[in-house]
Design an enzyme around this catalytic site. Structure first.
Site, PDB file in Angstrom:
ATOM      1  N   ARG A  69      72.342  43.009  35.859  1.00 38.85           N
ATOM      2  CA  ARG A  69      71.591  42.344  36.777  1.00 38.85           C
ATOM      3  C   ARG A  69      70.341  43.403  37.293  1.00 38.85           C
ATOM      4  O   ARG A  69      69.940  43.575  38.285  1.00 38.85           O
ATOM      5  CB  ARG A  69      72.002  42.053  38.187  1.00 38.85           C
ATOM      6  CG  ARG A  69      73.173  40.740  38.140  1.00 38.85           C
ATOM      7  CD  ARG A  69      72.304  39.600  38.258  1.00 38.85           C
ATOM      8  NE  ARG A  69      73.044  38.337  37.962  1.00 38.85           N
ATOM      9  CZ  ARG A  69      73.957  37.833  38.789  1.00 38.85           C
ATOM     10  NH1 ARG A  69      73.771  38.163  40.176  1.00 38.85           N
ATOM     11  NH2 ARG A  69      74.745  36.831  38.603  1.00 38.85           N
ATOM     12  N   ARG A  92      66.408  40.670  42.071  1.00 36.01           N
ATOM     13  CA  ARG A  92      65.678  41.084  43.381  1.00 36.01           C
ATOM     14  C   ARG A  92      65.565  42.483  43.889  1.00 36.01           C
ATOM     15  O   ARG A  92      64.994  42.400  45.008  1.00 36.01           O
ATOM     16  CB  ARG A  92      66.999  40.239  44.234  1.00 36.01           C
ATOM     17  CG  ARG A  92      66.465  38.663  44.067  1.00 36.01           C
ATOM     18  CD  ARG A  92      67.298  37.829  44.923  1.00 36.01           C
ATOM     19  NE  ARG A  92      68.644  37.861  44.465  1.00 36.01           N
ATOM     20  CZ  ARG A  92      69.585  37.203  44.774  1.00 36.01           C
ATOM     21  NH1 ARG A  92      69.600  36.451  45.895  1.00 36.01           N
ATOM     22  NH2 ARG A  92      71.116  37.520  44.005  1.00 36.01           N
ATOM     23  N   ARG A 134      58.157  36.061  40.948  1.00 32.78           N
ATOM     24  CA  ARG A 134      59.088  34.730  41.167  1.00 32.78           C
ATOM     25  C   ARG A 134      58.711  33.876  42.221  1.00 32.78           C
ATOM     26  O   ARG A 134      59.245  33.007  42.596  1.00 32.78           O
ATOM     27  CB  ARG A 134      60.685  35.221  41.363  1.00 32.78           C
ATOM     28  CG  ARG A 134      61.614  35.253  39.951  1.00 32.78           C
ATOM     29  CD  ARG A 134      61.941  33.900  39.410  1.00 32.78           C
ATOM     30  NE  ARG A 134      62.306  33.164  40.625  1.00 32.78           N
ATOM     31  CZ  ARG A 134      63.400  33.060  41.342  1.00 32.78           C
ATOM     32  NH1 ARG A 134      64.286  33.791  40.762  1.00 32.78           N
ATOM     33  NH2 ARG A 134      63.801  32.241  42.375  1.00 32.78           N
ATOM     34  N   ASP A 162      70.320  32.820  32.396  1.00 35.47           N
ATOM     35  CA  ASP A 162      71.694  32.852  33.469  1.00 35.47           C
ATOM     36  C   ASP A 162      72.774  32.197  32.656  1.00 35.47           C
ATOM     37  O   ASP A 162      72.378  31.464  31.707  1.00 35.47           O
ATOM     38  CB  ASP A 162      71.244  31.998  34.713  1.00 35.47           C
ATOM     39  CG  ASP A 162      72.332  32.108  35.645  1.00 35.47           C
ATOM     40  OD1 ASP A 162      72.666  33.145  36.454  1.00 35.47           O
ATOM     41  OD2 ASP A 162      73.427  31.331  35.783  1.00 35.47           O
ATOM     42  N   TYR A 205      82.675  26.745  37.163  1.00 36.57           N
ATOM     43  CA  TYR A 205      81.694  26.415  37.787  1.00 36.57           C
ATOM     44  C   TYR A 205      81.646  24.777  37.691  1.00 36.57           C
ATOM     45  O   TYR A 205      81.418  23.818  38.714  1.00 36.57           O
ATOM     46  CB  TYR A 205      80.422  26.734  37.587  1.00 36.57           C
ATOM     47  CG  TYR A 205      80.141  28.290  37.870  1.00 36.57           C
ATOM     48  CD1 TYR A 205      79.768  28.481  39.323  1.00 36.57           C
ATOM     49  CD2 TYR A 205      79.971  29.381  37.024  1.00 36.57           C
ATOM     50  CE1 TYR A 205      79.858  30.016  39.931  1.00 36.57           C
ATOM     51  CE2 TYR A 205      79.541  30.510  37.781  1.00 36.57           C
ATOM     52  CZ  TYR A 205      79.727  30.697  39.130  1.00 36.57           C
ATOM     53  OH  TYR A 205      79.393  31.944  39.651  1.00 36.57           O
TER      54      TYR A 205
END
Ligand code: CP3
Length: 370
Positions: free
Chosen positions: A53, A57, A66, A102, A177
């Protein structure tokens, strides 16, 4: 009747390789990269480091580009996603780029209604729980992967001698998921499906393995020099359940890129009890989270497997002295494995000060190599 034009000729392949002559492993750009040397069990002159990651962010330049663009939407905009992939390489001087995408992207490309909800994670509109649900899952049209390949190619064109790592989610983590409909702490519905309807579970996991394996292969063919398969939530499984319900499907994902001869990393969270099982599905390198000291992990792996990890992400907030002391301990323990790539024990927390990461890379690179 319409006659379709003949396919464009494929670029020439290098002798003995499925990769084209333009692939950075074949044209020599990444052939001497420290990352790949360590993944192959050697001790390069400088110690390689990258962060799970690393694109995201924690970087103001990421938040800037973004703005107003959805997460999955941005993954399918090749130029934007390539720019995001390159941001942490430029800023931190890490030894690898990891494709900005992702694990759920190939599910979306196959037609599953999935979104990433900020602060929550992937959310699936219609969870998959019955034989009919599985039978209705659409195949992934290989052409749908074009934006992913375009992104990887754009990244590699800028990277020079720094390798790009391709990645995919493993069947268990992705299937969980799909079955749960979103993130879950105990994976109860997924485990219920495994044990109460094993045929349905295996059909679902096989579908996921096929889709995620294609996603991984497309990235390598487009220029990735290594791959990492994330089975982030496999730590929730017992070893017998992992062997019975998961290992064969994960092996299919590793097999999807076996002929491409790139190092294959396998990572999970809380998977200290599964390290050898996760190696045995076809991994060349095992990623270790911060719960298992690297010397213990390496011993479990027979001292024979290159490893990656495992700075505790929480220590990024503990101040320079504590972070340096912890990092030196990780380096010392990692010396017991045949190769060691520094990384965190899980992803970069979004509120990390990016300067702490840049300084950490400098500190790791300044340590004398064993
Ligand atoms: O820098 C990199 O590591 C490459 C990009 C990457 C992302 N997701 C981007 C992302 C990678 C390798 C992943 C893999 C991924 N995605 C995993 C496996 C790794 C792990 O963390 O164990 C998992 C479980 C997912 C599913 C997922 N996607 C989660 C749990 C989340 C977080 C949700 C949140 O908001 O807290 C995402 C979203 C996501 N994927 C973000 C990024 C940069 C944040 C979304 C944003 O910026 O709006």
């Amino acid at each position: 009747m319409t006659v379709s034009p003949p396919p464009a000729p494929a670029p020439p392949t290098a002798p003995g390789s499925v990769l084209t002559a333009r692939h950075p492993l074949v044209d020599g750009h990444t052939a001497d990269a420290p990352l790949l040397a360590a993944y192959r069990g050697r001790r390069p002159a400088h110690r390689p480091v990258w962060f799970m990651r690393q694109a995201g962010r924690s970087l103001p330049e990421y938040r800037e580009v973004r703005r107003g663009i959805g997460m999955l939407e941005s993954c399918l905009m090749p130029d934007l996603a390539a720019e995001i992939t390159l941001q942490p390489v430029r800023r931190h001087g890490v030894d690898a780029a990891i494709l900005f995408s992702d694990i759920v992207v190939p599910l979306k490309l196959a037609g599953v209604d999935v979104q990433i909800v900020a602060g929550t994670g992937p959310v699936v509109a219609s969870p998959i729980r019955t034989a009919a649900d599985v039978a209705a899952l659409p195949p992934l049209d290989p052409d749908a992967l074009a934006p992913v390949a375009a992104e990887a190619a754009a990244v590699v064109a800028e990277l020079g001698s720094t390798p790009l790592i391709g990645f995919a989610g493993a069947p268990f983590t992705l299937a969980s998921y799909l079955v749960e409909g979103g993130p879950s702490k105990d994976h109860r519905r997924t485990k219920t499906l495994m044990h109460a309807a094993p045929d349905v579970w295996h059909a679902l996991a096989a579908w996921v393995a096929d889709v995620t394996g294609s996603f991984l292969r497309a990235q390598v063919l487009a220029g990735a020099s290594a791959v990492q398969v994330f089975d982030s939530w496999a730590g929730g499984l017992s070893r017998p359940d992992y062997q019975r319900f998961v290992a064969g499907h994960s092996a299919a994902v590793f097999a999807a890129v076996a002929d491409l001869d790139v190092p294959r990393v396998h990572f999970g969270v809380g998977t200290g009890e599964l390290l050898t099982a996760m190696r045995d599905v076809g991994a060349d390198v095992v990623g270790i989270d911060h719960r298992v000291p690297l010397d213990v992990a390496s011993e479990r792996l027979g001292g024979a497997v290159p490893i990656q990890g495992n700075i505790d992400p929480a220590l990024l907030f503990a101040g320079r002295d504590a972070l340096h002391a912890h990092t030196l301990d990780v380096i010392r323990r990692g010396a017991s494995a045949p190769g060691h790539v520094l990384n965190l024990g899980h992803g970069v927390p979004p509120d990390t000060d990016p300067d702490v990461l840049t300084e950490l890379v400098e500190f790791i690179h300044a340590q004398p190599s064993a």
